[in-house]
Enzyme design. Sequence first.
Site, PDB file in Angstrom:
ATOM      1  N   CYS A  20       2.454   1.388   3.196  1.00 48.51           N
ATOM      2  CA  CYS A  20       0.868   1.341   3.744  1.00 48.51           C
ATOM      3  C   CYS A  20       0.263   0.350   3.137  1.00 48.51           C
ATOM      4  CB  CYS A  20       0.420   2.689   3.013  1.00 48.51           C
ATOM      5  SG  CYS A  20      -1.292   3.017   3.030  1.00 48.51           S
ATOM      6  N   CYS A  35      -2.618   1.200   0.861  1.00 53.56           N
ATOM      7  CA  CYS A  35      -2.113   1.406  -0.411  1.00 53.56           C
ATOM      8  C   CYS A  35      -1.993   0.271  -1.362  1.00 53.56           C
ATOM      9  CB  CYS A  35      -0.975   2.194  -0.226  1.00 53.56           C
ATOM     10  SG  CYS A  35      -1.105   4.088   0.547  1.00 53.56           S
TER      11      CYS A  35
END
Length: 124
Positions: free
Chosen positions: A48, A51
């Site tokens: 991600c 993230c």
Amino acid sequence: MKKFLFAAMVLISGMANAITQQDYTDAVFDQLMADGKPVLIDIFAPWCGTCKKQGKVIAKYVAANQSSDLTILKVSFDEQKDIVRKFKAPRQSTLVAYKDGAEVGRLIAETNQKKIAALIDKTQ
């Protein structure tokens, strides 16, 4: 010898309040909640991009706030689906903050440094 012992005590006392980061377990979370400790749940996925950006912002916060007793608990979005559901996280890149055993805020897919710092500051 006395200087050495004093220096060791200062070092140890300085480490008593330091931000720690570890993988999430129910036992650790439950103990932190029972103790009223500040906690940030970081629900992430290694693939991600958001993230990764959040991780950089959190790392900057940690570097600037070493005296905090915050614990960051990492939850793998891909491997800990039951925990993701427990925290009602709609997606990876969810941050959930706790203070005194209660949720005080959350951010979803947020990478703004000021907003993430403000969320973490709510735990203090």
